[in-house]
Scaffold this active site. Structure first.
Site, short mmCIF file in Angstrom:
data_model
loop_
_atom_site.label_atom_id
_atom_site.label_comp_id
_atom_site.label_asym_id
_atom_site.label_seq_id
_atom_site.Cartn_x
_atom_site.Cartn_y
_atom_site.Cartn_z
N ALA A 1 0.94 -1.23 -0.10
CA ALA A 1 0.05 -0.15 -0.03
C ALA A 1 0.82 0.93 0.21
O ALA A 1 0.19 2.32 -0.63
CB ALA A 1 -0.77 0.16 1.22
N HIS B 1 -3.87 -9.95 -4.49
CA HIS B 1 -4.70 -9.89 -3.27
C HIS B 1 -5.92 -9.26 -4.10
O HIS B 1 -6.92 -8.77 -3.49
CB HIS B 1 -4.43 -9.07 -2.14
CG HIS B 1 -3.78 -9.30 -1.53
ND1 HIS B 1 -2.84 -8.45 -0.46
CD2 HIS B 1 -3.78 -10.42 -0.84
CE1 HIS B 1 -1.87 -9.50 0.16
NE2 HIS B 1 -2.44 -10.77 -0.50
N CYS C 1 -21.26 -11.05 -8.41
CA CYS C 1 -22.37 -11.38 -7.59
C CYS C 1 -21.87 -13.37 -7.14
O CYS C 1 -21.59 -13.83 -7.90
CB CYS C 1 -22.59 -11.69 -8.59
SG CYS C 1 -24.75 -12.41 -8.09
N CYS D 1 -24.67 -15.67 -8.88
CA CYS D 1 -24.40 -16.16 -10.26
C CYS D 1 -22.87 -16.25 -10.89
O CYS D 1 -22.98 -16.41 -12.08
CB CYS D 1 -25.54 -15.50 -11.23
SG CYS D 1 -25.57 -13.72 -11.17
N CYS E 1 -27.19 -8.26 -7.43
CA CYS E 1 -27.22 -8.34 -8.52
C CYS E 1 -28.99 -8.47 -8.66
O CYS E 1 -29.78 -8.52 -8.26
CB CYS E 1 -26.14 -9.76 -8.89
SG CYS E 1 -27.22 -10.57 -10.70
N CYS F 1 -30.38 -10.88 -9.57
CA CYS F 1 -30.74 -12.51 -9.42
C CYS F 1 -30.61 -12.62 -7.87
O CYS F 1 -31.06 -13.53 -7.23
CB CYS F 1 -29.49 -13.27 -9.63
SG CYS F 1 -28.15 -13.27 -8.77
P1 NAD Z 1 0.36 -2.12 4.53
O1 NAD Z 1 -0.20 -0.78 5.23
O2 NAD Z 1 0.09 -2.36 5.85
O3 NAD Z 1 2.17 -0.95 5.28
C1 NAD Z 1 1.78 0.04 4.35
C2 NAD Z 1 3.29 0.56 4.52
O4 NAD Z 1 4.08 1.67 3.81
C3 NAD Z 1 4.01 1.11 6.22
O5 NAD Z 1 4.33 0.64 6.66
C4 NAD Z 1 4.35 2.36 5.45
O6 NAD Z 1 5.13 3.02 6.25
C5 NAD Z 1 4.55 2.64 4.26
N1 NAD Z 1 4.68 3.89 3.92
C6 NAD Z 1 3.63 4.73 3.67
N2 NAD Z 1 3.96 5.38 2.01
C7 NAD Z 1 4.74 5.09 1.90
C8 NAD Z 1 6.22 5.60 0.66
N3 NAD Z 1 5.26 6.49 0.06
N4 NAD Z 1 7.31 4.82 0.61
C9 NAD Z 1 6.95 3.67 0.95
N5 NAD Z 1 6.71 3.55 2.14
C10 NAD Z 1 5.81 4.23 2.65
O7 NAD Z 1 0.08 -2.46 3.79
P2 NAD Z 1 0.97 -3.93 2.89
O8 NAD Z 1 2.13 -4.44 3.59
O9 NAD Z 1 0.60 -3.67 1.80
O10 NAD Z 1 -0.29 -4.35 3.55
C11 NAD Z 1 -0.13 -5.43 3.23
C12 NAD Z 1 -1.94 -5.86 2.69
O11 NAD Z 1 -2.95 -6.68 3.37
C13 NAD Z 1 -2.62 -4.42 1.67
O12 NAD Z 1 -1.62 -4.59 0.44
C14 NAD Z 1 -4.14 -5.47 1.13
O13 NAD Z 1 -3.51 -6.02 0.52
C15 NAD Z 1 -3.79 -6.27 2.15
N6 NAD Z 1 -4.75 -6.28 3.02
C16 NAD Z 1 -6.17 -6.08 2.18
C17 NAD Z 1 -7.47 -5.45 2.35
C18 NAD Z 1 -8.79 -5.90 2.28
O14 NAD Z 1 -8.82 -5.16 0.85
N7 NAD Z 1 -9.70 -6.73 2.24
C19 NAD Z 1 -7.40 -6.27 3.58
C20 NAD Z 1 -6.79 -6.00 4.65
C21 NAD Z 1 -5.00 -6.40 4.80
#
Ligand code: NAD
Length: 244
Positions: free
Chosen positions: A24, A120, A128, A131, A152, A154
């Protein structure tokens, strides 16, 4: 930039097969909040309610309110930033071999990266559960203006095609990512807390199979101790200085 950065720059263009592993943090400068760290979504919203499959199946309304009020507004107009574009340049130079992303925001593809493995899922696809019909984000945003959870025709409940906590990753994506980690000579983490399993095992696999491990992340991670290079700085700054 610290000494570690200049040591990295010395060897960077000798790399033959680089895997970029993004989280992220790489998209934070595109206006999409991270989950953890400063401004992280999970500081405000409990992931066991907003990102857990069991909770979603019992009560999808909280997730869809969160989607309407928080997720969609940050995802809808997000554009790739300098870091996403730098990875495209490195792919064109033949250095980046694969981008493995934990992100669901589609920004690597939008920037032009060709070899992207999504661990992910992708929030552009909404399905949906009954379906299997597919919807796009904008359609569903219109739906959640009047009905939550969106359904949906359905009658089935819609769910984004992303991996929630409690769900397994697609085996094919994880297999491809594992293979890439095994064959690369540099594994570059960009903007991930490395706290989410099983994605967090990939840097370990890369290291154990002979790759250099580089971690670029603003906050410390649990794998800093085994990395060859650790830079606590922004992904866009580090990549643009490497390329510059
Ligand atoms: P995270 O939020 O855990 O970590 C992001 C890291 O990025 C932080 O440690 C921060 O220090 C760093 N950061 C922030 N800005 C930055 C920048 N400009 N440059 C460098 N570093 C920077 O994200 P993650 O590690 O991707 O989390 C793991 C995954 O968990 C997520 O990507 C996600 O796919 C998954 N997840 C998804 C869901 C969902 O969508 N339902 C729910 C929970 C977790």
């Amino acid at each position: 930039m610290n000494d570690e950065f200049f040591r990295l720059k010395d060897i960077f263009f000798d790399v033959k097969k680089l895997v970029a592993f993004t989280g992220a943090g790489i998209s934070s400068e595109s206006g999409i909040p991270t989950y953890r760290g400063e401004g992280g979504l999970w500081n405000k919203y409990d992931p066991s309610r907003y990102a857990n499959i069991n909770y979603f199946m019992q009560d999808p309304t909280e997730y869809w309110s969160f989607y309407r009020d928080v997720r969609y507004p940050s995802l809808k107009n997000a554009k790739p930033n300098i870091a996403h574009k730098a990875l495209v340049k490195l792919e064109k130079k033949g250095i980046v071999y694969r981008v493995i992303t934990q992100n669901i925001d589609n920004l690597h593809q939008m920037a032009g990266s060709r070899n992207v493995i999504e661990l992910h899922g992708n929030h552009s696809n909404i399905i949906c559960l009954n379906c299997g019909r597919r919807f796009n984000m904008d359609e569903v945003y219109t739906m959640v203006g009047t009905e939550i959870p969106p359904r949906c025709s359905c009658g089935g409940i819609l769910k984004p095609d992303v991996v929630f906590f409690g769900e397994s990753l697609q085996t094919s994506a994880l297999d491809k990512a594992t293979l890439a980690a095994q064959v690369c000579d540099m594994f570059l983490v960009l903007g991930s807390s490395l706290l989410v399993y099983p994605a967090s095992q990939l840097p370990i696999i890369a290291k154990e199979t002979g790759s250099k491990l580089v971690i670029v992340n603003i906050d410390p991670t649990p794998l800093d101790g085994i990395a060859d290079f650790v830079i606590h700085d922004s992904a866009s700054k580090v990549l643009s200085e490497l390329l510059g």
